[in-house]
Design a protein around this motif. Structure first.
Motif, mmCIF file in Angstrom:
data_model
loop_
_atom_site.group_PDB
_atom_site.id
_atom_site.type_symbol
_atom_site.label_atom_id
_atom_site.label_comp_id
_atom_site.label_asym_id
_atom_site.label_seq_id
_atom_site.Cartn_x
_atom_site.Cartn_y
_atom_site.Cartn_z
ATOM 1 N N HIS A 1 29.232 45.387 35.162
ATOM 2 C CA HIS A 1 30.674 45.232 34.994
ATOM 3 C C HIS A 1 31.355 44.809 36.298
ATOM 4 O O HIS A 1 30.876 45.087 37.395
ATOM 5 C CB HIS A 1 31.294 46.540 34.485
ATOM 6 C CG HIS A 1 30.963 46.823 33.050
ATOM 7 N ND1 HIS A 1 31.801 46.515 32.010
ATOM 8 C CD2 HIS A 1 29.856 47.374 32.494
ATOM 9 C CE1 HIS A 1 31.240 46.861 30.869
ATOM 10 N NE2 HIS A 1 30.059 47.396 31.131
ATOM 11 N N CYS A 2 32.487 44.151 36.150
ATOM 12 C CA CYS A 2 33.295 43.690 37.271
ATOM 13 C C CYS A 2 33.660 44.860 38.182
ATOM 14 O O CYS A 2 34.032 45.940 37.711
ATOM 15 C CB CYS A 2 34.555 43.010 36.743
ATOM 16 S SG CYS A 2 35.748 42.522 38.016
ATOM 17 N N GLY B 1 36.165 44.877 40.246
ATOM 18 C CA GLY B 1 37.592 44.890 40.545
ATOM 19 C C GLY B 1 37.899 44.152 41.837
ATOM 20 O O GLY B 1 37.064 43.445 42.388
ATOM 21 N N ALA B 2 39.128 44.322 42.330
ATOM 22 C CA ALA B 2 39.553 43.601 43.534
ATOM 23 C C ALA B 2 40.470 44.466 44.377
ATOM 24 O O ALA B 2 41.284 45.230 43.860
ATOM 25 C CB ALA B 2 40.285 42.309 43.137
ATOM 26 N N CYS C 1 38.902 46.942 37.708
ATOM 27 C CA CYS C 1 39.139 45.799 36.830
ATOM 28 C C CYS C 1 39.825 46.286 35.555
ATOM 29 O O CYS C 1 39.296 47.167 34.865
ATOM 30 C CB CYS C 1 37.821 45.114 36.479
ATOM 31 S SG CYS C 1 37.987 43.773 35.276
ATOM 32 N N ARG D 1 32.477 39.861 40.126
ATOM 33 C CA ARG D 1 33.892 39.945 39.728
ATOM 34 C C ARG D 1 34.167 38.972 38.602
ATOM 35 O O ARG D 1 33.603 37.873 38.565
ATOM 36 C CB ARG D 1 34.819 39.621 40.905
ATOM 37 C CG ARG D 1 34.858 40.686 41.983
ATOM 38 C CD ARG D 1 35.931 40.398 43.025
ATOM 39 N NE ARG D 1 36.065 41.510 43.951
ATOM 40 C CZ ARG D 1 35.386 41.610 45.092
ATOM 41 N NH1 ARG D 1 34.540 40.652 45.447
ATOM 42 N NH2 ARG D 1 35.562 42.653 45.878
ATOM 43 N N CYS D 2 35.051 39.373 37.698
ATOM 44 C CA CYS D 2 35.498 38.458 36.659
ATOM 45 C C CYS D 2 36.419 37.423 37.308
ATOM 46 O O CYS D 2 36.805 37.564 38.472
ATOM 47 C CB CYS D 2 36.225 39.212 35.552
ATOM 48 S SG CYS D 2 37.803 39.965 36.064
ATOM 49 N N GLU E 1 39.586 36.688 37.006
ATOM 50 C CA GLU E 1 40.900 37.148 37.442
ATOM 51 C C GLU E 1 40.795 38.013 38.700
ATOM 52 O O GLU E 1 41.584 37.866 39.634
ATOM 53 C CB GLU E 1 41.580 37.933 36.323
ATOM 54 C CG GLU E 1 42.983 38.435 36.662
ATOM 55 C CD GLU E 1 43.950 37.305 36.999
ATOM 56 O OE1 GLU E 1 44.943 37.568 37.706
ATOM 57 O OE2 GLU E 1 43.717 36.162 36.557
ATOM 58 N N CYS E 2 39.828 38.906 38.745
ATOM 59 C CA CYS E 2 39.668 39.757 39.924
ATOM 60 C C CYS E 2 39.193 38.934 41.122
ATOM 61 O O CYS E 2 39.583 39.206 42.262
ATOM 62 C CB CYS E 2 38.689 40.897 39.637
ATOM 63 S SG CYS E 2 39.379 42.190 38.565
ATOM 64 N N ASP F 1 41.189 38.774 44.639
ATOM 65 C CA ASP F 1 40.514 39.121 45.890
ATOM 66 C C ASP F 1 40.602 37.981 46.891
ATOM 67 O O ASP F 1 40.866 38.200 48.071
ATOM 68 C CB ASP F 1 39.048 39.447 45.592
ATOM 69 C CG ASP F 1 38.338 40.030 46.801
ATOM 70 O OD1 ASP F 1 38.650 41.171 47.183
ATOM 71 O OD2 ASP F 1 37.466 39.342 47.365
#
Length: 312
Positions: free
Chosen positions: A47-48, A50-51, A56, A70-71, A73-74, A78
């Motif tokens: 899983h992602c 986050g940032a 996330c 990271r996905c 968007e994240c 970042d």
């Protein structure tokens, strides 16, 4: 959505590497030691991460071979807040310009916040380096750009190239000489695009071979290409450089079926390099250094025991 502890990669706050973990907003670290056992089994999906320290919001699943974990968007968030994006022009902190050496003819120029000291160099796996100057962010950035163009050095070097030469490094004198030669060429550019607000620092070559354990570790012949659910990797930590952990494994520590693209898992033992950017976002369960596996961990060729300790 409930998760267990997920790895967020290797950090080098000092001269000893540490694995970092997150569970929601909770954080913890595992300090690593050369000679110690290190082993894990991959659990569930990746899983992602986050940032900027945030979880996330989508809990998005990310590809196994992604080194960013990271996905989209994240990753955008970042990047938008990184120094490399040139969006922090009013940053009041002092920055340092450095010359980093990763192997023969493999050098780069970069910048880092002064308060981080040499952590950035260790994180990149720089075998040797020297500071070049210090000053405001935009002066450091301008110097970096001038030196890249004038010296013909890249802004980044792929980790595959770094680990490919790590087992055939020249002696300390040659490493020092190459950094010193680059430093000499760089200071000749003072007055020709070098900002006046950047203070030049004296040549002082710092060598990381001992810190990384490369002076006493066997040469690595293989590297992990990705992780898969249920895969197991276990062994003894013999060296580390940047995000890479060098693990001495026995014939049972890496096992499983053949992979595609010339990859395979043969249980042959030796030293295997694990790029910890590949384990970020996975939930990992601790196993002993002699554990076998059913699914296996795909390996690629990069050649030309103890008790599990501190994984969690």
């Amino acid at each position: 959505m409930a998760f267990g502890w997920r790895c967020t990669g290797v950090g080098w706050p000092g001269e000893v590497p540490e694995l970092r973990w997150s569970r929601g907003r909770d954080r913890r670290v595992s300090v690593l030691a050369y000679g110690g056992g290190l082993g894990f089994r991959v659990v569930g999906e990746r899983h992602c991460v986050g940032a900027r320290g945030n979880v996330c919001p989508l809990g998005a699943v990310v590809p196994a071979r992604s080194t960013g974990a990271r996905c989209a968007e994240c990753a955008r968030l970042d990047r938008a807040h990184s120094v490399a994006a040139d969006t922090m022009v009013d940053d009041p902190r002092t920055y340092r310009v450095y010359l980093a050496w990763f192997g023969p003819g493999m050098v780069k120029v970069g910048i880092t916040r002064e308060e981080r000291e040499a952590a950035r160099l260790r994180e990149q796996g720089a075998v040797a380096f020297s500071w070049l100057g210090r000053g405001p962010l935009m002066a450091a950035r301008r110097t970096e750009e001038v030196l890249r163009a004038a010296l013909g050095v890249p802004d980044r070097i792929p980790y595959a190239r770094k680990r490919g030469v790590r087992g055939q490094l020249p002696g300390a004198e040659e490493r020092f000489a190459e950094v010193a030669e680059l430093y000499g060429r760089a200071v000749e550019l003072e007055g020709r695009g070098w900002p006046e607000s950047l203070e030049r620092l004296p040549l002082e070559v710092v060598d990381h071979v001992g810190i990384f354990g490369l002076d006493r570790a066997p040469v690595a012949a293989r590297a992990v290409s990705e992780l898969v659910e249920g895969g197991v990797l276990a062994g003894r930590l013999v060296a580390a450089a940047g995000p890479d952990l060098h693990l001495a494994v026995d014939g049972e520590a890496v096992a499983g079926k053949r992979g595609g693209d010339g990859e395979g898992v043969d249980g042959g033992g030796g030293v295997v390099v694990l790029d910890t950017r590949l384990i970020t976002g996975w939930e990992l369960a601790a196993v002993g250094p002699g554990a076998g596996s059913e699914a296996g961990v795909p390996l690629i060729d990069i050649a030309g025991g103890g008790v599990q300790g501190g994984l969690f």
